[in-house]
Scaffold this active site. Structure first.
Site, mmCIF file in Angstrom:
data_model
loop_
_atom_site.group_PDB
_atom_site.id
_atom_site.type_symbol
_atom_site.label_atom_id
_atom_site.label_comp_id
_atom_site.label_asym_id
_atom_site.label_seq_id
_atom_site.Cartn_x
_atom_site.Cartn_y
_atom_site.Cartn_z
ATOM 1 N N GLU A 177 0.825 -1.217 0.000
ATOM 2 C CA GLU A 177 0.000 0.000 0.000
ATOM 3 C C GLU A 177 0.854 1.260 0.000
ATOM 4 O O GLU A 177 1.244 1.749 1.061
ATOM 5 C CB GLU A 177 -0.935 0.022 1.230
ATOM 6 C CG GLU A 177 -1.832 1.258 1.252
ATOM 7 C CD GLU A 177 -2.735 1.363 2.480
ATOM 8 O OE1 GLU A 177 -2.531 0.609 3.463
ATOM 9 O OE2 GLU A 177 -3.644 2.214 2.464
ATOM 10 N N LYS A 219 -2.485 -2.095 -3.130
ATOM 11 C CA LYS A 219 -3.547 -1.258 -2.554
ATOM 12 C C LYS A 219 -3.218 0.197 -2.870
ATOM 13 O O LYS A 219 -2.509 0.864 -2.125
ATOM 14 C CB LYS A 219 -3.624 -1.498 -1.038
ATOM 15 C CG LYS A 219 -4.648 -0.619 -0.319
ATOM 16 C CD LYS A 219 -5.026 -1.191 1.027
ATOM 17 C CE LYS A 219 -5.909 -0.239 1.810
ATOM 18 N NZ LYS A 219 -6.546 -0.854 2.966
HETATM 19 P P1 13P Z 1 -9.179 4.060 4.218
HETATM 20 O O1 13P Z 1 -10.044 3.318 3.239
HETATM 21 O O2 13P Z 1 -9.951 4.705 5.338
HETATM 22 O O3 13P Z 1 -8.225 4.996 3.535
HETATM 23 O O4 13P Z 1 -8.308 2.964 4.977
HETATM 24 C C1 13P Z 1 -7.704 1.973 4.278
HETATM 25 C C2 13P Z 1 -6.480 1.555 4.966
HETATM 26 O O5 13P Z 1 -6.326 0.403 5.300
HETATM 27 C C3 13P Z 1 -5.420 2.544 5.200
HETATM 28 O O6 13P Z 1 -4.217 1.895 5.535
#
Ligand code: 13P
Length: 340
Positions: A177, A219
């Site tokens: 991510e 992600k």
């Molecule tokens: P959000 O969808 O609130 O951005 O959170 C996703 C997430 O796991 C952030 O690390």
């Protein structure tokens, strides 16, 4: 030895019509979320809230996996069933956030580096033992006049690649991510440029570290105008800009993109996902791994009162069902009104 198994898990996490619930808020973050609805951040309230989420009847129809936090993966429901088992019974795969948060990057004002690599091999072995089958690590990239810098992007990409390689070694699917924040007044074009540069550097690092693309998920953030930008982009502009950026940077071997919501309103996040899925053939599943966009209405409906639990679960099911429809390019705003 885990190769076939983790590739199958990666594909199961992006199964048709399903996506991921990110419920991995650290204690500090969940405290902020609780505060916004007037709930005290006690250990029992955190446990009770997560129990409400995970026991939502029918959740497994729309949710493939849940990302847990270290405290939560060790907890049990009120009847003594471990949360990991509660999720299994729903047909949901348990996962775990393994980074230790974004810290100030020394020497680089306004930029962050995510920590947590020390001792990670041992922590991963324990999480697997506890029942986790996938992991998540979040890098935070801030957009400003002179940032992000290349050293910040490279340091974060290196950490993501080391995390991903260690996760695969442990038999766990890494969710990589690299979040380019939507905070700021930048135009959508600038967010697209920064996201593209970030993803190029991340995929270079993943290749250098021999991460198997078939056994991971990305992600990413959606490409948006900054929250304070006077010129907000329309739904189809966001879908086009996001897909253009992904096509330029993400190899086709990656099974799926599980977008974060990043502070968008819940309906907007769903509309964007739906619009992307309407755009036609792409090499990856386009799915979700939302935190706030799945949970915000649930928290408001719950407000810490056990009597509100069933109503709050209805809100979660509605968001999960709407995002499932968006996965299939079948979401329509009017369906929401009918179901609330
Ligand atoms: P959000 O969808 O609130 O951005 O959170 C996703 C997430 O796991 C952030 O690390």
């Amino acid at each position: 030895m885990f190769n076939t198994q983790i590739e199958a898990t990666a594909r199961a996490l992006v199964a048709r019509g399903k996506g991921i619930l990110a419920a991995d808020e650290s204690t500090g973050t969940i405290e902020k979320r609780f505060k916004s609805v007037g709930v005290a951040c006690t250990e029992e309230n955190r446990r009770a809230y997560r129990e409400l989420l995970f026991t939502t009847p029918g959740l497994g129809e729309f949710i493939s996996g849940v990302i847990l936090f270290d405290e939560t993966i060790r907890k049990k429901a009120a009847d003594g069933t471990r949360f990991v088992e509660v999720l299994h019974r729903q047909g949901i795969i348990p996962g775990i956030k393994v980074d230790k948060g974004a810290k100030v990057l020394a020497g680089f004002a306004g930029e962050k580096i995510t920590e947590g690599l020390d001792g990670l091999r041992e922590r991963l072995a324990e999480y697997r033992e506890l029942g986790a089958r996938f992991t998540k690590w979040r890098a935070v990239i801030t957009v400003g006049a002179a940032i992000p810098t290349d050293p910040c992007l490279r340091a974060n990409a290196h950490a993501l690649a080391r995390f991903a390689a260690l996760s695969q070694e442990a038999g766990l699917v890494p969710i990589v991510e690299p979040e380019v924040l939507m905070d700021g007044d930048h135009a959508i074009q600038r967010h697209g440029e920064v996201t593209q540069r970030t993803l190029r550097i991340v995929f270079d690092a993943l290749a250098e570290h021999r991460v198997r693309l078939e056994a991971m998920l990305l992600k990413p953030n959606m490409v948006l105008a900054g929250q304070e930008c006077p010129q907000q982009a329309g739904v189809s502009d966001v879908a086009d800009a996001t897909l253009r950026c992904m096509k330029r940077t993400v190899p086709a071997a990656v099974p799926g993109l599980v977008f974060l919501s990043g502070g968008q309103s819940e309906v907007r996040a769903t509309e964007h996902l739906n619009a992307m899925n309407q755009c036609g053939a792409v090499p990856w599943e386009l799915s979700f791994s939302f935190g706030r966009a799945l949970q915000a209405p649930v928290l408001s409906a719950w407000a810490g009162l056990p009597a509100n639990a069933a109503g709050a679960q209805k809100q979660l099911l509605l968001r999960a069902c709407s995002n499932s429809a968006a996965r299939l390019a079948r979401y329509s705003n009017s369906r929401e009104a009918l179901q609330t």
